[in-house]
Scaffold this motif. Sequence first.
Motif, PDB file in Angstrom:
ATOM      1  N   LYS A   1     124.302 -15.011  60.134  1.00  0.00           N
ATOM      2  CA  LYS A   1     123.444 -16.190  60.324  1.00  0.00           C
ATOM      3  C   LYS A   1     124.303 -17.448  60.506  1.00  0.00           C
ATOM      4  O   LYS A   1     124.050 -18.283  61.376  1.00  0.00           O
ATOM      5  CB  LYS A   1     122.524 -16.335  59.100  1.00  0.00           C
ATOM      6  N   ARG A   2     125.332 -17.565  59.684  1.00  0.00           N
ATOM      7  CA  ARG A   2     126.253 -18.702  59.827  1.00  0.00           C
ATOM      8  C   ARG A   2     126.890 -18.686  61.210  1.00  0.00           C
ATOM      9  O   ARG A   2     126.989 -19.705  61.887  1.00  0.00           O
ATOM     10  CB  ARG A   2     127.348 -18.636  58.756  1.00  0.00           C
ATOM     11  N   ALA A   3     127.312 -17.498  61.641  1.00  0.00           N
ATOM     12  CA  ALA A   3     127.971 -17.367  62.945  1.00  0.00           C
ATOM     13  C   ALA A   3     127.051 -17.838  64.073  1.00  0.00           C
ATOM     14  O   ALA A   3     127.492 -18.542  64.987  1.00  0.00           O
ATOM     15  CB  ALA A   3     128.392 -15.919  63.173  1.00  0.00           C
ATOM     16  N   VAL A   4     125.785 -17.457  63.999  1.00  0.00           N
ATOM     17  CA  VAL A   4     124.844 -17.850  65.053  1.00  0.00           C
ATOM     18  C   VAL A   4     124.680 -19.372  65.063  1.00  0.00           C
ATOM     19  O   VAL A   4     124.712 -20.013  66.123  1.00  0.00           O
ATOM     20  CB  VAL A   4     123.477 -17.139  64.858  1.00  0.00           C
ATOM     21  N   THR A   5     124.539 -19.964  63.878  1.00  0.00           N
ATOM     22  CA  THR A   5     124.378 -21.418  63.783  1.00  0.00           C
ATOM     23  C   THR A   5     125.599 -22.136  64.360  1.00  0.00           C
ATOM     24  O   THR A   5     125.472 -23.081  65.151  1.00  0.00           O
ATOM     25  CB  THR A   5     124.190 -21.829  62.300  1.00  0.00           C
ATOM     26  N   VAL A   6     126.768 -21.687  63.959  1.00  0.00           N
ATOM     27  CA  VAL A   6     127.997 -22.366  64.379  1.00  0.00           C
ATOM     28  C   VAL A   6     128.236 -22.163  65.880  1.00  0.00           C
ATOM     29  O   VAL A   6     128.543 -23.122  66.605  1.00  0.00           O
ATOM     30  CB  VAL A   6     129.194 -21.869  63.533  1.00  0.00           C
ATOM     31  N   ALA A   7     128.068 -20.946  66.350  1.00  0.00           N
ATOM     32  CA  ALA A   7     128.307 -20.686  67.775  1.00  0.00           C
ATOM     33  C   ALA A   7     127.316 -21.457  68.645  1.00  0.00           C
ATOM     34  O   ALA A   7     127.671 -21.945  69.725  1.00  0.00           O
ATOM     35  CB  ALA A   7     128.224 -19.184  68.057  1.00  0.00           C
ATOM     36  N   THR A   8     126.086 -21.573  68.173  1.00  0.00           N
ATOM     37  CA  THR A   8     125.093 -22.341  68.920  1.00  0.00           C
ATOM     38  C   THR A   8     125.532 -23.804  69.038  1.00  0.00           C
ATOM     39  O   THR A   8     125.407 -24.425  70.109  1.00  0.00           O
ATOM     40  CB  THR A   8     123.709 -22.238  68.235  1.00  0.00           C
ATOM     41  N   ALA A   9     126.072 -24.347  67.950  1.00  0.00           N
ATOM     42  CA  ALA A   9     126.545 -25.738  67.967  1.00  0.00           C
ATOM     43  C   ALA A   9     127.755 -25.895  68.903  1.00  0.00           C
ATOM     44  O   ALA A   9     127.864 -26.886  69.638  1.00  0.00           O
ATOM     45  CB  ALA A   9     126.893 -26.189  66.553  1.00  0.00           C
ATOM     46  N   VAL A  10     128.650 -24.924  68.877  1.00  0.00           N
ATOM     47  CA  VAL A  10     129.824 -24.988  69.765  1.00  0.00           C
ATOM     48  C   VAL A  10     129.369 -24.920  71.227  1.00  0.00           C
ATOM     49  O   VAL A  10     129.833 -25.699  72.076  1.00  0.00           O
ATOM     50  CB  VAL A  10     130.813 -23.839  69.451  1.00  0.00           C
ATOM     51  N   ASN A  11     128.444 -24.006  71.517  1.00  0.00           N
ATOM     52  CA  ASN A  11     127.991 -23.860  72.902  1.00  0.00           C
ATOM     53  C   ASN A  11     127.241 -25.100  73.388  1.00  0.00           C
ATOM     54  O   ASN A  11     127.349 -25.479  74.565  1.00  0.00           O
ATOM     55  CB  ASN A  11     127.144 -22.590  73.039  1.00  0.00           C
ATOM     56  N   ALA A  12     126.509 -25.761  72.493  1.00  0.00           N
ATOM     57  CA  ALA A  12     125.819 -27.003  72.863  1.00  0.00           C
ATOM     58  C   ALA A  12     126.842 -28.110  73.154  1.00  0.00           C
ATOM     59  O   ALA A  12     126.636 -28.949  74.047  1.00  0.00           O
ATOM     60  CB  ALA A  12     124.866 -27.428  71.750  1.00  0.00           C
ATOM     61  N   THR A  13     127.938 -28.090  72.418  1.00  0.00           N
ATOM     62  CA  THR A  13     129.015 -29.064  72.655  1.00  0.00           C
ATOM     63  C   THR A  13     129.637 -28.817  74.028  1.00  0.00           C
ATOM     64  O   THR A  13     129.886 -29.752  74.799  1.00  0.00           O
ATOM     65  CB  THR A  13     130.081 -28.939  71.547  1.00  0.00           C
ATOM     66  N   ARG A  14     129.854 -27.533  74.335  1.00  0.00           N
ATOM     67  CA  ARG A  14     130.403 -27.168  75.652  1.00  0.00           C
ATOM     68  C   ARG A  14     129.480 -27.655  76.769  1.00  0.00           C
ATOM     69  O   ARG A  14     129.948 -28.173  77.792  1.00  0.00           O
ATOM     70  CB  ARG A  14     130.541 -25.646  75.740  1.00  0.00           C
ATOM     71  N   ASP A  15     128.180 -27.473  76.581  1.00  0.00           N
ATOM     72  CA  ASP A  15     127.214 -27.920  77.603  1.00  0.00           C
ATOM     73  C   ASP A  15     127.390 -29.411  77.902  1.00  0.00           C
ATOM     74  O   ASP A  15     127.394 -29.818  79.067  1.00  0.00           O
ATOM     75  CB  ASP A  15     125.773 -27.688  77.118  1.00  0.00           C
ATOM     76  N   LEU A  16     127.516 -30.209  76.830  1.00  0.00           N
ATOM     77  CA  LEU A  16     127.649 -31.659  77.050  1.00  0.00           C
ATOM     78  C   LEU A  16     128.948 -31.976  77.789  1.00  0.00           C
ATOM     79  O   LEU A  16     128.979 -32.819  78.689  1.00  0.00           O
ATOM     80  CB  LEU A  16     127.575 -32.406  75.718  1.00  0.00           C
ATOM     81  N   SER A  17     130.042 -31.301  77.417  1.00  0.00           N
ATOM     82  CA  SER A  17     131.321 -31.555  78.089  1.00  0.00           C
ATOM     83  C   SER A  17     131.275 -31.148  79.558  1.00  0.00           C
ATOM     84  O   SER A  17     131.920 -31.772  80.403  1.00  0.00           O
ATOM     85  CB  SER A  17     132.453 -30.788  77.394  1.00  0.00           C
ATOM     86  N   ASN A  18     130.517 -30.108  79.856  1.00  0.00           N
ATOM     87  CA  ASN A  18     130.449 -29.600  81.231  1.00  0.00           C
ATOM     88  C   ASN A  18     129.463 -30.366  82.102  1.00  0.00           C
ATOM     89  O   ASN A  18     129.538 -30.287  83.344  1.00  0.00           O
ATOM     90  CB  ASN A  18     130.041 -28.123  81.223  1.00  0.00           C
ATOM     91  N   THR A  19     128.540 -31.073  81.473  1.00  0.00           N
ATOM     92  CA  THR A  19     127.499 -31.770  82.235  1.00  0.00           C
ATOM     93  C   THR A  19     128.115 -32.788  83.190  1.00  0.00           C
ATOM     94  O   THR A  19     129.086 -33.472  82.864  1.00  0.00           O
ATOM     95  CB  THR A  19     126.516 -32.452  81.254  1.00  0.00           C
ATOM     96  N   SER A  20     127.550 -32.843  84.379  1.00  0.00           N
ATOM     97  CA  SER A  20     128.004 -33.819  85.374  1.00  0.00           C
ATOM     98  C   SER A  20     127.952 -35.227  84.787  1.00  0.00           C
ATOM     99  O   SER A  20     126.947 -35.604  84.177  1.00  0.00           O
ATOM    100  CB  SER A  20     127.072 -33.733  86.587  1.00  0.00           C
ATOM    101  N   PRO A  21     129.007 -36.007  84.962  1.00  0.00           N
ATOM    102  CA  PRO A  21     129.000 -37.356  84.378  1.00  0.00           C
ATOM    103  C   PRO A  21     127.901 -38.237  84.986  1.00  0.00           C
ATOM    104  O   PRO A  21     127.454 -39.189  84.358  1.00  0.00           O
ATOM    105  CB  PRO A  21     130.401 -37.893  84.681  1.00  0.00           C
ATOM    106  N   LEU A  22     127.452 -37.875  86.173  1.00  0.00           N
ATOM    107  CA  LEU A  22     126.320 -38.580  86.777  1.00  0.00           C
ATOM    108  C   LEU A  22     125.096 -38.494  85.871  1.00  0.00           C
ATOM    109  O   LEU A  22     124.317 -39.431  85.767  1.00  0.00           O
ATOM    110  CB  LEU A  22     126.013 -37.959  88.149  1.00  0.00           C
ATOM    111  N   ASP A  23     124.954 -37.337  85.232  1.00  0.00           N
ATOM    112  CA  ASP A  23     123.773 -37.071  84.397  1.00  0.00           C
ATOM    113  C   ASP A  23     123.992 -37.385  82.922  1.00  0.00           C
ATOM    114  O   ASP A  23     123.109 -37.130  82.108  1.00  0.00           O
ATOM    115  CB  ASP A  23     123.371 -35.597  84.522  1.00  0.00           C
ATOM    116  N   LEU A  24     125.171 -37.871  82.580  1.00  0.00           N
ATOM    117  CA  LEU A  24     125.434 -38.088  81.152  1.00  0.00           C
ATOM    118  C   LEU A  24     126.022 -39.477  80.871  1.00  0.00           C
ATOM    119  O   LEU A  24     127.151 -39.605  80.416  1.00  0.00           O
ATOM    120  CB  LEU A  24     126.366 -36.991  80.603  1.00  0.00           C
ATOM    121  N   PRO A  25     125.244 -40.524  81.139  1.00  0.00           N
ATOM    122  CA  PRO A  25     125.669 -41.855  80.701  1.00  0.00           C
ATOM    123  C   PRO A  25     125.520 -41.944  79.178  1.00  0.00           C
ATOM    124  O   PRO A  25     124.932 -41.027  78.569  1.00  0.00           O
ATOM    125  CB  PRO A  25     124.674 -42.784  81.408  1.00  0.00           C
ATOM    126  N   PRO A  26     126.045 -42.985  78.545  1.00  0.00           N
ATOM    127  CA  PRO A  26     125.957 -43.097  77.082  1.00  0.00           C
ATOM    128  C   PRO A  26     124.536 -42.912  76.546  1.00  0.00           C
ATOM    129  O   PRO A  26     124.345 -42.251  75.510  1.00  0.00           O
ATOM    130  CB  PRO A  26     126.476 -44.521  76.825  1.00  0.00           C
TER     131      PRO A  26
END
Length: 494
Positions: free
Chosen positions: A165-190
Amino acid sequence: MTTLTLINDAPANADVTCVFAGMKNKAAHLLGKAGTPAQDAKIVAALKDLGFTGKAGELATIPGSSVGLSGKLLVVGVGAAPVHETYRKSAGVAARAASGAKKLAILVSADSVDAAGAIAEGALLGAYTFNTYRNASNSPARQSVKAIAVVTAEAKNAVVKAAVKRAVTVATAVNATRDLSNTSPLDLPPASVAEAAQNIAEQHGLAIEILDEKAMAKKGFGGILGVGQGSSRPPRLIRMSYRPAGAVGHLAIVGKGITFDTGGISLKPPANMHEMKADMSGAAAVINAIGAIAALNLNVNVTAYAACAENMPGGKAQRPGDVVKAYGGRTVEVLNTDAEGRLVLMDALVYAQEEKPDIIIDVATLTGAAVVALGTRISAVLSNDDALRNHVVDAGSRSGESFWPLPLPADLRPELDSMVADIANIGTPMQAGTLFGGLFLLDFIESGQRWAHLDIAGPAFNSKGAYDYTPRGGTGTAVRTLVTVAEDMVAGLI
Ligand code: BES
Ligand code: MN
Ligand code: ZN
């Protein structure tokens, strides 16, 4: 998004099955059973033919029909003396090899069950893909395996269940972080980072404060405002608070959130500038780490700060030579507008100290010099507290993230002296860039405040090929270490 379940018996509908192999005298042996003894003997014979030795991360793909099983069989080596990180990596190799599949069953033997959490974590991290912008080119091979089943006789064991359960929670948070880093900067202003933080806050019942440019002007956040003023898309300062009843302490985590770093008027060269879309990876890490910490109900107060701005060379951009006033009143001469991370962080660090947290950890893609010194797999950790610095290295290694200490030499501080202001934002060019970044931030830390600075400039973004459980692009680095540090505070280890 890949789902993960923990079950007792191998599912009948798995199109891919993974079994781990250990190594003894340069030869592979299966950890646990993939089929009947006769089928397992066939698998071992096939491995021998393939020259498979079972060393950590080694992958063999065997057609099930050739050994009397159904679907595709993946055998992944874990070497002679596997530790949790070995299992994380090998599970990541399996999950990547299963991309395009419907269901991957990972068989966990009795002697690997202690690593069930690590296996689940590595599998979910390895399964990650980013297809937000793909249409026609979205071939099955590029898609995550849809479902992962971790199969163990101990599936009902409370310790195993909690670890997974911990692994799922943590991996989900890591993958969400990856999504933000990968998002086009056009779509991710502050403002979009603030929206993402708002969603996380709602999901986990966190208090959130979002300061826009007007609110920041009133309070005097001159660093964030100065960096953001060259962009048509204004800056934001985000604060999220997790306050469980009976908390044992207070951890503040502060992230650099430059949604795109052109360098500003001190413009960067064009090569690889697109990777500066990931210059908000520290901010993404702290907002997702606090979400995971809350989801895990950790008994420690946590406040996350994300200092977000777009560093653009517009007509209103700050100039080299401008003097800006940090939150709290100290003045900074901006000699290089590309050293902007420290300018947004200084404001957030001063703000964070108003709550007198026990520990502050900032996370930033701060210096190219950290990449030169440590490469792309090791982050730098700098601290005013030897025990905290060592603890971060240790927490990182338990989490699967590498940190190496760098010093904060007081005798270099005069090189940050400004001719006109309290401090300049760069030291001597081409020398000790990461140390100057840290020394600059240290100027904004009150004496007695325990603080560590994580320079994740190398590991935050993987521009080479995928490996183990690390995909190309955003990696989500630092999330796992921050969660572990919070757990260690609860355990009284820090
Ligand atoms: N975001 C960069 C640092 C960076 C470089 C991160 C490469 C990831 C990969 C940061 O804002 C920056 O530009 N730092 C300057 C500082 C210098 C002007 C003192 C640098 O490292 O060159
Ligand atoms: Mn920069
Ligand atoms: Zn930057």
